[in-house]
Motif scaffolding. Structure first.
Motif, PDB file in Angstrom:
ATOM      1  N   GLY A 127     -20.690 -50.966   3.316  1.00  0.00           N
ATOM      2  CA  GLY A 127     -19.861 -50.646   4.447  1.00  0.00           C
ATOM      3  C   GLY A 127     -18.960 -51.462   4.526  1.00  0.00           C
ATOM      4  O   GLY A 127     -18.675 -52.499   3.649  1.00  0.00           O
ATOM      5  N   ALA A 128     -17.870 -50.972   5.003  1.00  0.00           N
ATOM      6  CA  ALA A 128     -16.478 -51.748   5.440  1.00  0.00           C
ATOM      7  C   ALA A 128     -16.988 -53.082   6.339  1.00  0.00           C
ATOM      8  O   ALA A 128     -16.411 -53.954   6.357  1.00  0.00           O
ATOM      9  CB  ALA A 128     -15.564 -50.844   6.042  1.00  0.00           C
ATOM     10  N   PHE A 136     -11.589 -51.806  17.977  1.00  0.00           N
ATOM     11  CA  PHE A 136     -12.876 -51.865  17.128  1.00  0.00           C
ATOM     12  C   PHE A 136     -13.500 -53.054  17.709  1.00  0.00           C
ATOM     13  O   PHE A 136     -13.291 -54.174  17.411  1.00  0.00           O
ATOM     14  CB  PHE A 136     -12.941 -51.705  15.644  1.00  0.00           C
ATOM     15  N   ASP A 182      -7.199 -53.214   8.672  1.00  0.00           N
ATOM     16  CA  ASP A 182      -8.500 -52.361   8.384  1.00  0.00           C
ATOM     17  C   ASP A 182      -7.818 -50.912   8.513  1.00  0.00           C
ATOM     18  O   ASP A 182      -7.305 -50.100   9.458  1.00  0.00           O
ATOM     19  CB  ASP A 182      -9.303 -52.359   9.684  1.00  0.00           C
ATOM     20  N   TYR A 203      -9.186 -45.469   8.133  1.00  0.00           N
ATOM     21  CA  TYR A 203      -8.696 -44.147   8.519  1.00  0.00           C
ATOM     22  C   TYR A 203      -7.662 -43.716   7.722  1.00  0.00           C
ATOM     23  O   TYR A 203      -6.770 -42.793   7.962  1.00  0.00           O
ATOM     24  CB  TYR A 203      -8.559 -43.837   9.910  1.00  0.00           C
ATOM     25  N   LEU A 211     -21.030 -48.187   2.123  1.00  0.00           N
ATOM     26  CA  LEU A 211     -20.348 -48.209   0.909  1.00  0.00           C
ATOM     27  C   LEU A 211     -18.747 -48.823   1.410  1.00  0.00           C
ATOM     28  O   LEU A 211     -18.218 -47.688   2.104  1.00  0.00           O
ATOM     29  CB  LEU A 211     -20.351 -47.175  -0.070  1.00  0.00           C
TER      30      LEU A 211
HETATM   31  N1  PLP Z   1     -13.269 -50.034  10.925  1.00  0.00           N
HETATM   32  C1  PLP Z   1     -13.089 -49.124  11.870  1.00  0.00           C
HETATM   33  C2  PLP Z   1     -11.744 -48.943  12.811  1.00  0.00           C
HETATM   34  C3  PLP Z   1     -14.159 -48.069  12.108  1.00  0.00           C
HETATM   35  O1  PLP Z   1     -13.826 -47.356  13.258  1.00  0.00           O
HETATM   36  C4  PLP Z   1     -15.493 -48.169  11.518  1.00  0.00           C
HETATM   37  C5  PLP Z   1     -16.343 -47.331  11.619  1.00  0.00           C
HETATM   38  O2  PLP Z   1     -16.570 -46.871  12.692  1.00  0.00           O
HETATM   39  C6  PLP Z   1     -15.480 -49.333  10.431  1.00  0.00           C
HETATM   40  C7  PLP Z   1     -14.328 -50.058  10.202  1.00  0.00           C
HETATM   41  C8  PLP Z   1     -16.671 -49.523   9.589  1.00  0.00           C
HETATM   42  O3  PLP Z   1     -17.027 -48.669   8.600  1.00  0.00           O
HETATM   43  P1  PLP Z   1     -18.318 -48.612   7.693  1.00  0.00           P
HETATM   44  O4  PLP Z   1     -19.066 -47.304   8.105  1.00  0.00           O
HETATM   45  O5  PLP Z   1     -17.695 -48.604   6.459  1.00  0.00           O
HETATM   46  O6  PLP Z   1     -18.993 -49.877   7.929  1.00  0.00           O
END
Ligand code: PLP
Length: 388
Positions: free
Chosen positions: A100-101, A126, A202, A205, A244
């Motif tokens: 995941g990010a 976030f 980040d 999107y 991922l």
């Molecule tokens: N950054 C932002 C702004 C998000 O909205 C999200 C998920 O909602 C993420 C990061 C994390 O994404 P991931 O599902 O890849 O962990």
């Protein structure tokens, strides 16, 4: 009694979206129909060819440990594709793959932020930004946004100092959907260089931008060596449950992050990495179809919300959220969101789930079928009429 827990976990909390989802599910268990506008995940399934590639990878034995920051092949593929998207030349040594990010937001904070260091972040923003910085012992410095534009640059300039270790940028933004202009990115880059800060950009999107275009601060002069570009598969390829994500970082930081990853998670599932490669290299028609569909929903959602007396909603340029202004009702965002869930059967998030700067706003996700959004907006309208 003193808390049994370390200080670093006492001031952090679960993301508001999960709390609202839990409440909504409890109401559903009592037989209520709830319209879900709180969830920040695509309503599409993962593309079929991606699912099949993971299945095949499992059959072929991609079920073992990999290098902590991803297989060389995965990192090479991401370096090429993520680099092409941004007009950057990226090497596999600058790519870090994670589950995941989110971990690639959290771990750079551990790697870079010393106790007491200040980190500038968007407010509303976030929630993981604040909590990651707190766990690292840093000091979150929330800076207000200028509506859909991104940071209010005057406020940013007033808050940045030589104590600032990092600036977190998020464009397109969760929760506002706002996209930062090229001009604003240049100003932010100058400030980051002047005060010698890192920038965590980040860009999760980045493939969901509508009339505007996606940009990265990383390509501006002198920025590459101080920027962490964060992206992933959850939103673009509708793969939130696969876990991922990746970051593009200077090689020396990539090496430190690999060490943190090996201890925190070991590695990202091998077959998931194979699926990620097939998402990046395969047919791009689903992400494109999703973008078109979201754009249409965004347009209709904004029109419908602006027809509700007392509600004012800007047209966001990216992500899949709108952030209507409900200040005219004279109640807190939390009161309004709770009332709309309990009384009207529509789950959405108070802007304050994203920081104090979100007071007076609601976050609505349009990553759900238009018929449900339409019904949700009707319910919001009749619910808010009771407040007027
Ligand atoms: N950054 C932002 C702004 C998000 O909205 C999200 C998920 O909602 C993420 C990061 C994390 O994404 P991931 O599902 O890849 O962990």
């Amino acid at each position: 009694m003193t808390s049994p827990f370390a200080k670093r976990v006492q001031s952090i909390s679960i993301e508001g979206a999960y709390g609202t989802l839990g409440k909504a599910r409890a109401l559903e268990a009592q037989g209520r129909d709830i319209v879900h506008l709180e969830i920040g995940q695509p309503d599409y399934s993962t593309p079929q060819h991606v699912v099949e590639s993971a299945y095949q990878a499992m059959q072929e034995g991609h079920t073992k440990y990999t290098f902590p920051s991803g297989t060389l092949e995965t990192r090479e593929t991401i370096a090429r594709k993520a680099g092409d998207q941004r007009d950057m030349t990226v090497s596999a040594e600058e790519i870090v793959v994670g589950p995941g990010a989110k971990p690639l937001l959290f771990l750079p904070c551990l790697a870079l932020v010393e106790p007491g260091d200040e980190v500038i972040m968007p407010d509303p923003g976030f929630p993981t930004y604040r909590d990651s910085v707190l766990v690292a012992g840093g000091v979150p410095v929330p800076v207000e946004l200028d509506r859909m534009r991104g940071f209010d640059l005057q406020k940013l300039e007033a808050r940045i100092s030589d104590r600032t270790r990092m600036i977190i940028l998020n464009s397109p933004s969760n929760p506002t959907g706002g996209v930062t202009s090229a001009e604003d990115l240049e100003t932010i880059a100058k400030l980051a260089k002047k005060h010698d800060t890192w920038v965590l950009s980040d860009e999760i999107y980045s493939r969901l931008v509508y009339d505007d275009e996606a940009r990265t601060i990383a390509t501006l002069p002198g920025m590459r060596e101080r920027t962490i570009v964060l992206d992933g598969f959850s939103k673009t390829y509708s793969m939130p449950g696969w876990r991922l994500g990746y970051a593009i970082v200077p090689q020396a930081l990539a090496e430190r992050l690999a060490v943190l990853l090996v201890h925190a998670v070991g590695c990202t599932a091998d077959f998931t990495q194979v699926a990620g490669m097939s998402a990046l290299e395969g047919d791009q028609s689903q992400p494109e179809r999703m973008r078109e569909e979201y754009k249409e929903r965004r347009n209709k959602t904004v029109v419908a919300l602006n027809e509700i007396p007392g509600v004012s909603c800007d047209l966001p340029q990216g992500a899949f959220y709108v952030f209507p202004d409900v200040r005219s009702f004279g109640r807190s965002s939390r009161e309004i969101a709770d009332f709309l869930l309990d009384d009207a059967g529509v789950a959405l998030l108070p802007g304050t789930d994203f920081g104090e700067g979100g007071e007076g706003f609601l976050r609505i996700s349009y990553a759900t079928a238009w018929e449900r959004i339409e019904l949700g907006i009707e319910r919001i309208k009749s619910g808010l009429a009771k407040f007027a």
